[in-house]
Design a protein around this motif. Structure first.
Motif, PDB file in Angstrom:
ATOM      1  N   THR A   6      -0.628  -4.481 -15.757  1.00 38.21           N
ATOM      2  CA  THR A   6       0.647  -5.175 -15.653  1.00 38.21           C
ATOM      3  C   THR A   6       1.332  -4.704 -16.753  1.00 38.21           C
ATOM      4  O   THR A   6       2.429  -4.056 -16.694  1.00 38.21           O
ATOM      5  N   HIS A  53      -6.631  -0.012  -6.130  1.00 41.60           N
ATOM      6  CA  HIS A  53      -6.118  -1.444  -6.502  1.00 41.60           C
ATOM      7  C   HIS A  53      -4.697  -1.232  -7.138  1.00 41.60           C
ATOM      8  O   HIS A  53      -3.695  -1.773  -6.772  1.00 41.60           O
ATOM      9  N   ASN A  56      -2.510  -0.567  -4.169  1.00 39.79           N
ATOM     10  CA  ASN A  56      -2.362  -1.953  -3.439  1.00 39.79           C
ATOM     11  C   ASN A  56      -1.115  -2.646  -4.016  1.00 39.79           C
ATOM     12  O   ASN A  56      -0.240  -2.936  -3.627  1.00 39.79           O
ATOM     13  N   VAL A  57      -1.293  -2.596  -5.610  1.00 36.86           N
ATOM     14  CA  VAL A  57      -0.120  -3.293  -6.235  1.00 36.86           C
ATOM     15  C   VAL A  57       1.230  -2.470  -5.926  1.00 36.86           C
ATOM     16  O   VAL A  57       2.357  -3.328  -5.778  1.00 36.86           O
ATOM     17  N   GLU A  59       2.198  -0.724  -3.319  1.00 37.90           N
ATOM     18  CA  GLU A  59       2.668  -1.026  -2.090  1.00 37.90           C
ATOM     19  C   GLU A  59       3.128  -2.279  -1.707  1.00 37.90           C
ATOM     20  O   GLU A  59       3.971  -2.746  -0.974  1.00 37.90           O
ATOM     21  N   ARG A  60       2.551  -3.243  -2.701  1.00 37.19           N
ATOM     22  CA  ARG A  60       3.228  -4.728  -2.652  1.00 37.19           C
ATOM     23  C   ARG A  60       4.409  -5.152  -3.476  1.00 37.19           C
ATOM     24  O   ARG A  60       5.293  -6.040  -3.138  1.00 37.19           O
ATOM     25  N   HIS A  61       4.823  -4.116  -4.418  1.00 34.67           N
ATOM     26  CA  HIS A  61       5.827  -4.501  -5.294  1.00 34.67           C
ATOM     27  C   HIS A  61       6.807  -3.405  -5.377  1.00 34.67           C
ATOM     28  O   HIS A  61       6.295  -2.248  -5.780  1.00 34.67           O
ATOM     29  N   ASP A  62       8.020  -3.561  -4.946  1.00 30.11           N
ATOM     30  CA  ASP A  62       8.977  -2.520  -4.948  1.00 30.11           C
ATOM     31  C   ASP A  62       9.331  -2.170  -6.254  1.00 30.11           C
ATOM     32  O   ASP A  62       9.787  -0.678  -6.504  1.00 30.11           O
ATOM     33  N   ARG A  65       7.022   0.073  -8.053  1.00 27.81           N
ATOM     34  CA  ARG A  65       6.850   1.281  -7.181  1.00 27.81           C
ATOM     35  C   ARG A  65       7.862   2.379  -7.500  1.00 27.81           C
ATOM     36  O   ARG A  65       7.846   3.646  -7.545  1.00 27.81           O
ATOM     37  N   ARG A 145      -3.048   7.782   1.179  1.00 30.21           N
ATOM     38  CA  ARG A 145      -2.139   6.888   0.456  1.00 30.21           C
ATOM     39  C   ARG A 145      -1.615   7.573  -0.944  1.00 30.21           C
ATOM     40  O   ARG A 145      -0.335   7.272  -0.987  1.00 30.21           O
TER      41      ARG A 145
END
Length: 667
Positions: A6, A53, A56-57, A59-62, A65, A145
Motif C-alpha cells: 500500500t 498479487h 491483482n491489486v 487490475e482491481r484499483h484504477d 493503476r 498480464r
C-alpha cells in the motif's frame, strides 16, 4: 527500509523527478524480492507470487493503476532501452584492462538512479544472485498480464508526448529491439574487420565476406519490419542468421591460430566480446520472430540480469581471459617438462649425472655468494648481485645441459596434466599416476645428484684454500651466521615454502616469455629478416633462430629464478617484511662450507644437526609447493573439476600402498 504494498503504491508519482521515479522502481523490486527464500505450495518463488498479487491489486484499483501506467510510460519514453540490448555487458574500451577498470568502478563506486542508462539501473534494480532465477520462473499467464500492462504504458506515453521518444517508434514494442539490432550489426561488422582478428581468421571462412554482408542484411530486416512485410522480414532474418553463423565460425578459427602462434589476452577478450555480440543479436532476432515474444524477451532479460551480477566479479573475468594463456603456458612447459621425467633405468642414471653436474656448478655459486657479501654492498645492490650470481649459475647449468632438481616440478606438472585429456578414462588416470611416480623418482635422482656433488666440491675447495692460503674461503662469522639461519626450529620451513612459490613464478615467467616470443614470431624474424641474414648469412641466421626458439624458455626460467631468489627478499625487507629464501641445494652447500670452516667441533653442536634435519624438509617444500601450484594451473587450464581431482589423488594414494617402490627406483 521495509515497504508494504500500500505504501509503495501510494509513493508512485509519475510527475516526480527522474531520480525519485527510478528509486521507486528499485523499491518495487526490493518488495518483490522480500522473503525470497519462501515458496508457494506449487514451488513458485516468492517474488513471482508477489508479482501476481501486485497485478491483482492494479487490475482491481484504477487509481494506482493509472499512476503506475503513467510512471512506466515515462520510463519507456525517457530510457534508452536500445542501449540495454546493444551495449549492456560490453566495454567501450576494446581491451581487458578497460573491462577490469569498469568492473572495479561497478564494484566500489555507488551508482546514481539519475540516469537514462538502463545498464546502470540494472545494477540498482537486480542486486541479488537469485534474481535471474525468479525472472525465469514467471509463468505464461503472468507474462501476458505484464505485457498488457506495459502495452498500456507505452500507449499512454505515446498519447501524452507524441513521437518524442528515446526509443524511436513510440508505442511499437519492437522499436528498441530493432535499434539495438542495428547497433549490434555495426559493432560485429567493425570487430570482424579489425586487423587483429581478421588476420587470424581462416581465409576459407572469409571467402564469401560474411562480415561485409552484415550491414546490408541488417538494413533489409529493418526495412521489412518497418514496412510491415512479415514474410519478407522472416526471409531476411533467416539470411542474417546464416551470416551470423558464418561469422561465428570465422571468429572461432582465431582460437586455433592463437593456440598455434601464441596467445594475447587482449585478442582473447575482443574475440569473446565479438562472440557475445553475435549471441545477443541472435537472441534479439529470436524475440522479433517468436510467436510468443514475451517468453523470448523474458529469457533475454533474465540473461541480462545474470550478466549484470557477473559484471561485479573480477575473478570470473580473469579466469576466462587468462585460461587460454594458462593453457598455452602449461603446454609449452609440457614440451620442456618431458626432458625432466625419467621412465627407464638409463634415463634415471642420466638424470643422476646431469644433477651431479648441476651440483658442482652450484658449489661454485655458494662461494661467489659469500664473496659478494664480503663486498659490503648496499642492500639493494647486494640483492641484485646475489640474484645475478644465481641467474648466471642457473643459465650455465642450462647451457651445459645439466639440471637443478628444484626447477623440475614446475616444468613437469604440465607434462603430466597432458595425460588427462579424458579424466573419466581409467587408463588415462593410470597413465597420470605413472607420471607422478616417474616424477617423484626423477626428483629423488635430481636431489641426490645435486647434493652428492655440491657437498664434496664445497669441502674440496675449502680444503684447497686451507692448503694454499692457510685459511678457508668462508670466514668464521659467515659460518656462524649460516648455522643460525638454517635450524629446523624457526622460519626456515616458511622460507622454503616461499622459495617454492618463487620456483613456480619463474616457470610461469618462462612460459609467458616463450608465448611472447612465439606470438611476435621472433624466430621467423631472426631467420629471415634481411638485415640479420645480411650480417649472419642465411644458414647461420636459421641456426640462431632455431637455437633461440628452443632455449628461450630455459633462459627465461633460469634468469628469472636467479633474480627472484636474490631480489625478492631485498624488496620485502624494504617494506618491512623479513622474508628470505631457502633453496635446498644452495643451503646444503652453505652448511657444508660453514662446517668445514668451523672444523670437527661443528659435529658436536646441536644447532648443526638441527640444520641437517631441516635440509630434507626444505627440499620437500621447494619441490612440493612449486609442483602443487604448477599442477593446479595445468589442471584448471584443462577444466578438470574438483571431483575429478579427488579421483586422481585417490588413485595416487592407492599406488603408494600397492607399489611404493615405483616412487623410488625405476623398474
Amino acid at each position: 527500509m521495509a515497504w508494504d504494498l500500500t505504501a509503495l503504491l501510494n509513493a508512485a508519482d509519475p510527475k516526480a523527478a527522474r531520480p525519485e521515479r527510478h528509486t521507486w522502481l528499485v523499491r518495487l523490486v526490493e518488495w518483490l524480492r522480500h522473503g525470497e527464500a519462501e515458496r508457494g505450495p506449487d514451488e513458485t518463488p516468492r517474488p513471482v507470487l508477489r508479482l501476481k498479487h501486485l497485478l491483482n491489486v492494479l487490475e482491481r484499483h484504477d487509481e494506482p493503476r493509472q499512476r503506475i501506467v503513467a510512471l512506466l510510460g515515462r520510463f519507456w519514453r525517457e530510457t534508452d532501452l536500445a542501449a540495454l540490448f546493444a551495449d549492456f555487458g560490453f566495454t567501450a574500451r576494446r581491451d581487458v584492462w578497460g573491462e577490469i577498470g569498469e568492473r572495479l568502478r561497478l564494484r566500489f563506486l555507488p551508482a546514481t538512479p539519475d540516469t537514462d542508462d538502463p545498464g546502470v539501473l540494472f545494477a540498482l534494480l537486480f542486486t541479488d544472485d537469485g534474481d535471474a532465477a525468479w525472472l525465469r520462473a514467471i509463468d505464461e499467464t503472468t507474462l501476458r498480464r505484464l505485457a498488457a500492462l506495459f502495452a498500456v504504458a507505452r500507449a499512454d506515453g505515446q498519447a501524452t508526448h507524441g513521437s518524442a521518444s528515446t526509443n524511436g517508434n513510440g508505442a511499437d514494442w519492437r522499436a528498441p529491439l530493432l535499434q539495438g539490432m542495428t547497433w549490434l550489426v555495426s559493432a560485429i561488422h567493425a570487430a570482424g574487420l579489425a586487423p587483429q582478428l581478421r588476420r587470424r581468421m581462416s581465409p576459407g571462412l572469409l571467402a564469401d565476406r560474411p562480415f561485409e554482408q552484415l550491414v546490408r542484411a541488417g538494413e533489409a530486416v529493418a526495412d521489412a519490419l518497418s514496412g510491415g512485410d512479415d514474410a519478407a522480414m522472416r526471409r531476411h532474418v533467416t539470411f542474417l542468421r546464416a551470416l551470423l553463423e558464418r561469422c561465428h565460425r570465422a571468429a572461432a578459427s582465431v582460437t586455433a591460430h592463437l593456440e598455434e602462434f601464441g596467445v594475447s589476452v587482449h585478442i582473447v577478450f575482443e574475440l569473446e566480446q565479438l562472440d557475445a555480440r553475435i549471441r545477443r543479436l541472435e537472441a534479439l532476432l529470436g524475440v522479433l520472430l517468436s510467436d510468443v515474444p514475451q517468453r523470448e524477451l523474458q529469457q533475454l532479460l533474465a540473461e541480462l540480469v545474470a550478466l549484470s551480477r557477473e559484471r561485479f566479479s573480477l575473478r570470473a573475468l580473469l579466469a576466462r581471459q587468462y585460461s587460454l594463456l594458462a593453457r598455452k603456458v602449461a603446454e609449452r612447459h609440457a614440451e620442456t617438462g618431458e626432458h625432466y621425467i625419467t621412465r627407464t633405468r638409463a634415463e634415471y642414471r642420466a638424470m643422476l649425472a646431469k644433477a651431479s653436474g648441476g651440483g658442482g656448478v652450484i658449489a661454485l655459486t655458494v662461494f661467489l655468494k659469500f664473496g659478494l657479501l664480503a663486498l659490503g654492498l648496499a642492500p639493494f645492490w647486494n640483492g641484485f648481485a646475489a640474484g645475478l650470481n644465481y641467474a648466471l649459475c642457473f643459465i650455465a647449468i642450462h647451457l651445459l645441459h645439466w639440471t637443478v632438481a628444484t626447477k623440475q616440478p614446475a616444468m613437469t606438472a604440465p607434462a603430466m596434466a597432458e595425460k588427462l585429456a579424458n579424466v573419466t578414462d581409467e587408463a588415462a588416470v593410470e597413465d597420470f599416476v605413472d607420471e607422478v611416480a616417474h616424477l617423484v623418482r626423477s626428483q629423488i635422482a635430481g636431489i641426490v645428484g645435486n647434493l652428492a656433488m655440491v657437498i664434496p666440491v664445497v669441502l674440496a675447495l675449502q680444503w684447497l684454500a686451507w692448503w694454499v692460503f692457510g685459511r678457508p674461503l668462508v670466514g668464521d662469522a659467515d659460518a656462524v651466521h649460516v648455522l643460525h639461519s638454517l635450524p629446523i626450529v624457526g622460519p626456515t620451513l616458511l622460507y622454503a615454502a616461499f622459495t617454492g612459490i618463487l620456483l613456480f613464478g619463474s616457470s610461469f615467467i618462462a612460459g609467458w616469455v616463450e608465448n611472447w616470443f612465439v606470438y611476435h614470431r621472433l624466430d621467423s624474424a631472426l631467420a629471415h629478416h634481411p638485415a640479420i641474414v645480411a650480417r649472419l648469412g642465411a644458414s647461420r641466421a636459421s641456426r640462431w633462430a632455431h637455437w633461440w626458439r628452443h632455449n628461450i624458455s630455459g633462459l627465461a626460467a633460469n634468469a628469472s629464478l636467479g633474480l627472484l631468489l636474490g631480489l625478492v627478499p631485498t624488496l620485502f625487507a624494504f617494506i618491512g617484511l623479513p622474508i628470505d629464501v631457502r633453496h635446498v641445494t644452495l643451503s646444503t652447500g652453505q652448511l657444508a662450507a660453514a662446517a668445514s670452516t668451523l672444523g670437527w667441533a661443528t659435529l658436536q653442536m646441536p644447532v648443526f644437526w638441527s640444520c641437517v634435519a631441516s635440509l630434507p624438509l626444505i627440499g620437500v617444500l621447494n619441490l612440493g609447493v612449486s609442483f602443487w601450484l604448477a599442477l593446479r594451473v595445468a589442471l584448471r587450464s584443462r577444466g578438470i573439476t574438483l571431483s575429478d581431482q579427488r579421483r586422481l589423488y585417490a588413485a595416487i594414494r592407492r599406488r603408494v600402498r600397492e607399489r611404493p617402490r615405483s616412487f623410488l627406483l625405476p623398474d
